[in-house]
Design a protein around this motif. Structure first.
Motif, short mmCIF file in Angstrom:
data_model
loop_
_atom_site.label_atom_id
_atom_site.label_comp_id
_atom_site.label_asym_id
_atom_site.label_seq_id
_atom_site.Cartn_x
_atom_site.Cartn_y
_atom_site.Cartn_z
N ALA A 302 0.83 -1.20 0.00
CA ALA A 302 0.00 0.00 0.00
C ALA A 302 0.87 1.26 0.00
N LEU A 303 1.91 1.26 0.83
CA LEU A 303 2.82 2.40 0.86
C LEU A 303 3.46 2.63 -0.51
N ALA A 304 3.89 1.53 -1.15
CA ALA A 304 4.49 1.64 -2.48
C ALA A 304 3.49 2.20 -3.50
N SER A 305 2.21 1.92 -3.28
CA SER A 305 1.17 2.40 -4.18
C SER A 305 0.78 3.85 -3.90
N GLY A 306 1.41 4.46 -2.90
CA GLY A 306 1.10 5.84 -2.56
C GLY A 306 -0.22 5.98 -1.83
N VAL A 307 -0.53 5.02 -0.96
CA VAL A 307 -1.78 5.04 -0.21
C VAL A 307 -1.47 5.19 1.28
N PRO A 308 -2.03 6.21 1.95
CA PRO A 308 -1.82 6.32 3.40
C PRO A 308 -2.37 5.10 4.13
N VAL A 309 -1.73 4.73 5.24
CA VAL A 309 -2.08 3.51 5.96
C VAL A 309 -2.52 3.85 7.38
N VAL A 310 -3.60 3.19 7.81
CA VAL A 310 -3.99 3.21 9.22
C VAL A 310 -3.87 1.76 9.71
N ALA A 311 -2.99 1.54 10.70
CA ALA A 311 -2.73 0.17 11.17
C ALA A 311 -2.64 0.16 12.67
N THR A 312 -2.84 -1.03 13.23
CA THR A 312 -2.75 -1.18 14.68
C THR A 312 -1.32 -0.95 15.16
N GLY A 313 -1.19 -0.30 16.30
CA GLY A 313 0.14 0.07 16.79
C GLY A 313 0.83 -1.03 17.56
N THR A 314 0.91 -2.20 16.97
CA THR A 314 1.63 -3.31 17.60
C THR A 314 2.14 -4.23 16.52
N GLY A 315 3.19 -5.01 16.83
CA GLY A 315 3.72 -5.98 15.88
C GLY A 315 4.46 -5.33 14.72
N GLY A 316 4.46 -6.02 13.57
CA GLY A 316 5.20 -5.57 12.41
C GLY A 316 4.86 -4.19 11.91
N PRO A 317 3.57 -3.75 11.93
CA PRO A 317 3.25 -2.42 11.40
C PRO A 317 4.01 -1.28 12.04
N VAL A 318 4.44 -1.45 13.29
CA VAL A 318 5.15 -0.37 13.98
C VAL A 318 6.42 0.02 13.24
N ASP A 319 7.08 -0.96 12.59
CA ASP A 319 8.31 -0.68 11.85
C ASP A 319 8.04 -0.12 10.46
N LEU A 320 6.82 -0.23 9.97
CA LEU A 320 6.52 0.15 8.59
C LEU A 320 5.82 1.50 8.48
N VAL A 321 4.92 1.80 9.41
CA VAL A 321 4.11 3.02 9.33
C VAL A 321 4.70 4.10 10.23
N ARG A 322 5.00 5.23 9.64
CA ARG A 322 5.50 6.36 10.41
C ARG A 322 4.31 7.25 10.75
N SER A 323 3.86 7.13 11.98
CA SER A 323 2.64 7.82 12.38
C SER A 323 2.79 9.33 12.21
N SER A 324 1.79 9.93 11.58
CA SER A 324 1.71 11.36 11.24
C SER A 324 2.61 11.73 10.07
N VAL A 325 3.27 10.75 9.43
CA VAL A 325 4.11 11.02 8.26
C VAL A 325 3.50 10.37 7.01
N ASP A 326 3.29 9.04 7.08
CA ASP A 326 2.67 8.37 5.94
C ASP A 326 1.44 7.56 6.35
N GLY A 327 0.97 7.77 7.57
CA GLY A 327 -0.22 7.08 8.04
C GLY A 327 -0.40 7.30 9.53
N TRP A 328 -1.25 6.46 10.12
CA TRP A 328 -1.50 6.53 11.55
C TRP A 328 -1.43 5.14 12.16
N LEU A 329 -0.90 5.05 13.37
CA LEU A 329 -0.97 3.83 14.19
C LEU A 329 -1.98 4.09 15.29
N TYR A 330 -2.99 3.22 15.38
CA TYR A 330 -4.00 3.42 16.42
C TYR A 330 -3.78 2.45 17.57
N ARG A 331 -4.37 2.76 18.70
CA ARG A 331 -4.21 1.94 19.91
C ARG A 331 -4.80 0.56 19.67
#
Length: 674
Positions: A302-331
């Motif tokens: 999704a990031l490569a496709s230029g799509v902002p991401v909203v993902a859970t803030g645990t596990g693997g997504p924490v290393d991929l999504v930069r919250s407030s830069v290219d998406g959001w990590l939620y609780r």
């Protein structure tokens, strides 16, 4: 190189494991390597219609035709109860050993090992072939999610045993490294996944696809397997957002239940290739709710496709999504927060555009070609480590374990004392030093520790190491002097001079060294314990057994005293002759740099590995030519000293008897220890 890949799942079932194996096969083939795939055979593997959207080339591979030149050994399998797309192979280790023996692999790659992987690592052990286990599926979390709480402890034990048995384990994220370390898995390395940034790209956005999916509404999408562990049902809180449509791409055992729970959502079924790329690029927001992800490959796509991401803030997504830069990590588990993050992006077109640009930029360095190049480096490390492991196991020793820096955190040490012999003194590291003076790995480490602090106070550093010193000197001289300085960190790197002596007993030496470590730990100081090592030269092999036994004992000492271990037997690069000076017994500047940054890494200095690579690139020095033949310049003077009962350290004082200030706001100055 000949690589055998054992995969718990394979074509025609497409998932993250299968996808990764296919990319690895492709790039290994491009690099000229030979491959064999051992995987489950599906009952419908011979049915041309069983590809479920995959290309004709890959369908052919599933029915036994070559895939990127790979040989295949597809074994009889049975479907997993309740999830028939997943097949389980119950193959005897003897049969796998026969398949491997015929192929003669240099390394066995275990893709998300569990059942087949356990038999595979046993077969590889029988043939003494190195194994690299790829941790990709959090089977422990799956056991909980699928309502098997009583099996969870058994799954944890099996996972730990399997990965401890592999030569190396590669994990894709900070969270998975931490999880494995908590299970007691050693020898961990970080290895992420690549992304096909040509296939998944913003230019794939197609308004026709968007119209078919959602008319004129915003598209809030998910891509992945439809199974309980993915928590796709959490997306129900988004289905009533005005002006938006939830689109779910994928298939799996939960699809019927999800369609009933979210009747307004669009379910496309499984998509692949360009169909998937166009659909993903049509999203306005990508949502990933799963809390059991070791990585999150569809997030990366999704990031490569230029799509902002909203993902859970645990596990693997924490290393991929930069919250407030290219998406959001939620609780995690907070569906109200999930909805709020999606609403934030859905209502702000300007923010979506900014996040989209940042998302695409974040994946530029994550190509599969780069990742497979890193993988080949891990294969070579495993080849170096396997004979060491075999030798240690024959002597009931413990194997070298490479620490995982990603799961450690730095401690703000204020007073560091280095103990040891000529290697810690820094002999032959004359980089940026006047003639006759040496820098050394401990000096470099002190600078790294000083700059790791954020208060500008600097670090007080003493170096009591002297060339030719032995383990007895550590106890009698260096440890008492160190204790007088009241340090909070002490490095102990000693034993090589003893081990090359006549009739050296490595077990007895380790007992003597242990007493010093215990004394330092009892004072409240942290201890960095470093294993001695040898150059990769034929003449050094005569001491190999002694060094291996001593290192094995140091592992036990570190584990039992709480010392931090820098296990250099797990880092074969240190034996490279290019790391060693002309005298063949000391490190040159390059070797001291390597040692310093590896030490910083295990002590938790942030970004130590990246800083080490930058330092090497900017300050690689051209070492001076040898001053005469090795025999006359180095060997004969050493023999002459030994015959006279003297050492190179006679009359030599340690270079920093008292603390010097490193990295403070002023110039480095000598301070009193009191």
């Amino acid at each position: 190189m000949r690589v055998a890949l054992l995969a718990e799942s394979f074509l025609p079932h497409m998932n993250g494991v299968t996808g990764s194996v296919l990319h690895v096969l492709r790039h290994l083939s491009d690099a000229g390597h030979q491959t064999l795939v051992i995987a489950p055979r599906s009952d419908d593997a011979d049915d041309p219609s069983a590809g479920h959207g995959i290309s004709a080339e890959l369908r052919a591979s599933a029915s036994g035709a070559p895939l990127y030149g790979a040989r295949t050994a597809l074994l009889r399998s049975v479907p997993l109860p309740g999830y028939p797309q997943v097949r389980v192979v119950f193959a005897r280790a003897a049969r796998l050993a026969a398949i491997l023996r015929a192929f003669e692999p240099d390394v066995v790659h275990l893709a998300s090992p569990f059942v087949l992987g356990w038999q595979g690592v046993a077969a590889a052990d029988a043939l003494r072939v190195p194994t690299v286990a790829i941790y990709q599926t959090d089977v422990v979390a799956y056991a909980r999610r699928y309502g098997l709480p009583h099996a969870t402890s058994l799954v944890e034990q099996h996972t730990a045993r399997l990965h401890r048995r592999a030569t190396l384990t590669l994990a894709p994220s900070t969270a998975s490294l931490r999880q494995l370390e908590e299970l007691g898995v050693d020898r961990l390395r970080h290895w992420g996944r690549g992304v096909d940034a040509d296939l998944f790209a913003p230019h794939r956005r197609d308004e026709g696809v968007r119209a078919r999916l959602a008319g004129g509404d915003l598209v809030i999408g998910y891509v992945g397997r439809l199974a309980p562990e993915k928590q796709v049902e959490d997306l129900r809180v988004l289905c009533d957002l005005p002006g938006a449509r939830v689109v779910i791409v994928g298939d799996g055992p939960s699809r019927s239940a999800l369609e009933r729970a979210m009747p307004s959502a669009v379910f496309t079924g499984h998509l692949a290739g360009e169909d998937l790329a166009r659909t993903l690029a049509a999203f306005d927001v990508f949502v990933h709710p799963g809390e059991s992800e070791t990585f999150g490959q569809t997030i990366q796509e999704a990031l490569a496709s230029g799509v902002p991401v909203v993902a859970t803030g645990t596990g693997g997504p924490v290393d991929l999504v930069r919250s407030s830069v290219d998406g959001w990590l939620y609780r995690p588990g907070d569906l109200g927060d999930l909805r709020a993050r999606v609403v934030d992006l859905a209502g702000d077109a300007g923010k979506r555009r900014a996040f989209a640009l940042a998302a695409r930029e974040s994946v530029r360095s994550r190509s599969w070609a780069t990742r497979v190049g890193e993988l080949l480096g891990h294969y070579r490390d495993a080849q170096e480590l396997r004979p060491i492991d075999d030798a240690l196991l024959r002597r009931a020793g413990t194997r070298p374990a490479a620490p995982s820096p990603a799961v450690r955190s730095a401690v703000p040490w204020r007073r560091y004392v280095a103990l040891g012999d000529s290697l810690t003194e820094g002999l032959c590291d004359s980089s940026r030093e006047p003639r006759g003076r040496y820098r050394g790995w401990a000096d470099r480490l002190a600078q790294l520790l000083a700059h790791a602090g954020d208060d500008g106070a600097g670090l007080r550093y003493a170096n009591l190491a002297v060339r030719s010193r032995r383990v007895r000197d550590l106890a009698v001289d260096q440890v008492p002097r160190a204790l007088a300085l009241r340090p909070d960190l002490v490095s102990v790197f000693m034993g090589a001079n003893d081990l090359v002596g006549h009739a050296a007993d490595p077990v007895r030496l380790a007992r003597e060294l242990r007493a010093s470590v215990e004394t330092l730990r009892a004072s409240g100081a942290d201890v960095l314990l470093v294993t001695p090592f040898l150059p990769r030269r034929r003449a050094a092999r005569i001491f190999g057994r002694r060094f291996a036994v001593f290192a094995s004992e140091l592992r036990r000492i570190a584990a039992e005293t709480g010392a931090v271990l820098l296990d250099l037997e797990a880092l074969p690069e240190i034996g490279d002759p290019a790391m060693w000076a002309d005298d063949r017994v000391h490190l040159r500047s390059r070797g001291h740099r390597f040692l310093a940054y590896r030490a910083a890494d295990v002590l938790g200095v942030p970004d130590a590995e990246a800083l080490g690579e930058l330092d090497a690139a900017l300050h690689e020095t051209v070492d001076p030519p040898a001053s005469g033949a090795w025999i006359t310049a180095h060997a004969l003077p050493w023999v002459w000293r030994r015959m006279r009962g003297r050492t190179a350290g006679d009359g030599v004082r340690s270079k920093h008897d008292d603390y010097v200030l490193v990295g403070g706001r002023g110039q480095a100055t000598v301070t009193r220890s009191g």
